[in-house]
Scaffold this active site. Structure first.
Site, short mmCIF file in Angstrom:
data_model
loop_
_atom_site.label_atom_id
_atom_site.label_comp_id
_atom_site.label_asym_id
_atom_site.label_seq_id
_atom_site.Cartn_x
_atom_site.Cartn_y
_atom_site.Cartn_z
CE1 TYR A 79 -13.05 -37.98 -75.16
CE2 TYR A 79 -11.79 -37.78 -77.35
CZ TYR A 79 -12.33 -37.22 -76.21
OH TYR A 79 -12.11 -35.93 -75.99
NE ARG A 80 -18.81 -45.00 -75.27
CZ ARG A 80 -19.71 -45.65 -74.44
NH1 ARG A 80 -21.12 -45.40 -74.13
NH2 ARG A 80 -19.17 -46.55 -73.60
N GLY B 40 -16.03 -28.79 -46.69
CA GLY B 40 -16.21 -29.04 -48.08
C GLY B 40 -17.06 -30.28 -48.34
CD GLU C 66 -19.45 -27.62 -47.48
OE1 GLU C 66 -19.27 -27.78 -46.40
OE2 GLU C 66 -20.19 -28.32 -48.16
CD GLU D 90 -19.69 -26.35 -42.52
OE1 GLU D 90 -19.76 -26.11 -41.04
OE2 GLU D 90 -19.98 -27.50 -42.60
N PRO E 170 -2.57 -37.59 -56.44
CG PRO E 170 -1.71 -38.66 -58.05
CD PRO E 170 -1.54 -37.49 -57.47
CD GLU F 141 -15.96 -30.16 -31.49
OE1 GLU F 141 -15.28 -29.58 -30.58
OE2 GLU F 141 -15.90 -31.35 -31.87
CD GLU G 88 -13.22 -24.26 -31.33
OE1 GLU G 88 -13.92 -25.47 -31.00
OE2 GLU G 88 -12.25 -23.74 -30.54
#
Lengths: 230, 230
Positions: free
Chosen positions: B12-13, B56, B72, B76, B93, B127, B129
């Site tokens: 499989y790929r 994130g 990240e 920030e 999900p 924004e 905080e």
DNA sequence: TCAAAAGTGTTCCGAATACACCCATGA
DNA sequence: TCATGGGTGTATTCGGAACACTTTTGA
């Protein structure tokens, strides 16, 4: 800085970003004759063809990570309702030479008695085998590191949770329980101290049965009290 | 069963399988005036527009998960070399109504003194905080659960690691260290017992400096011994 | 001299450790 | 009767918890 996705002020769609493949791998452990054993499957294809690997597979788009792990587990062992816990997510670029693959790793603990009948019954296409945890063959990908990490986690959790019980049947002797602790810690424990400590936590109760096995005194069987998780 | 990817015997790929989006979120904590504070950004777009969320973003295809989290973090806070550790991977999900998004969550601890100059200097588009950890606004997605999980992890690790030191400058007083422990555990500790316990571990050494602040006796400054991680 | 945080010891209790012998059973 | 694992108690040590006063400084 220049990553658009990291700026919530901008409008973006998840589809705009490249997506890695995501798999779930499962470290499956059991205890046989006082020894921890790990289930491995032999790879048939590149990369790492012929080497052993922990079982795993891709997640479906509509199932949870845990569900994918349980599915994998059932495919490999034929057993449902196994203790399962997320371990860590490994995702270094290059850990899989084919493409970027991020794997969410779970570990599972299962009572060996549940395996006897059905091991591999559900899937005999792949070669699978139980190996002593402390004597493993060479492993594909970063799986050796994953297994090391599992052992560390197990040892940590053994101290402050009831995780050890997951390797036993619902009723068990104190010697069997001690064997679990010794196998995970990989060193012996004093029988009297172990019993005093376990019983003082008040999570076990005697059953009215004993286990007779071999030419010696029968052993008292215990079970978890009703409120204990299982 | 019918999952082709789970059978290593088949060819499989990875490309044959649907791929979810993968993000990295970071719980960023600091300590100000004896209080843990958490950095949140306000969402501007659907879903959860106007609500607060932990920072994130998507991962790049050629960077490690940890690198994505560090990136990240720097975006920030404007600060590099921050303590960072993987927390857990959330991937149910439906946790993001847009599409299937799996997020690998990290948590970061940073000395507040390093933030004073540069907070948000690198990115003023969103924004952001700092909120007291125990008094947070309503949060987007499953972020409230993620933060709860972080607190539990912190409390656990505080007992058997030196994680608490990550919230302090390289030189600090024992009272400041005690404040870290009290903030994470969210309850007071006895000063004499705390000092005896910390000093008995032999990981600290006195500097030749003291900290004078306010109309009272100056406090001895300590640092980690060379072999301690930082 | 006062207010404020720094710094310091002892007692008590419970948990962890070390250690050796008798018991119940089947062969 | 013997071999085998099951089952039990005590003494010591160590760490955790409770508890109050003196010291040094700036205002």
């Amino acid at each position: 800085m220049s990553q658009p996705a990291t700026d919530p002020a901008k409008t973006y769609r998840a589809e705009d970003f490249p997506r890695p493949s995501v798999t779930v791998d499962v470290v499956i452990l059991t205890l046989v004759e006082g020894e921890l054993r790990l289930l491995l499957v032999r790879r048939r294809n590149w990369p790492f063809a012929g080497m052993w690997a922990i079982p795993g597979g891709f997640i479906n788009m509509d199932e949870s990570l845990e569900h994918a792990a349980l599915r994998e587990l059932e495919e490999e062992t034929g057993v449902r309702d196994i203790f399962l816990e997320q371990l860590y997510t490994f995702g270094d670029p290059g850990r899989d030479p084919r493409t970027r693959v991020i794997t969410v790793v779970y570990y599972a603990l299962i009572d060996a008695a549940r395996l006897n009948v059905s091991v591999r019954a559900a899937d005999d296409a792949a070669e699978a085998e139980w190996f002593p945890l402390y004597h493993l063959p060479d492993l594909a990908f970063d799986h050796a590191a994953i297994i090391d990490y599992t052992i560390q986690r197990l040892r940590g959790k053994l101290e402050y949770t009831t995780i050890g019980f997951q390797l036993l049947a619902p009723e068990f002797t104190l010697s069997e329980l001690q064997a679990v602790y010794e196998a995970i810690r990989n060193r012996p424990l004093d029988k009297r101290n172990f019993r005093r400590k376990i019983l003082s936590t008040d999570i076990l109760e005697k059953t009215d049965a004993t286990k007779m096995e071999g030419p010696h005194r029968p052993a008292q069987l215990y079970r978890f009290k009703a409120d204990a998780a299982r």
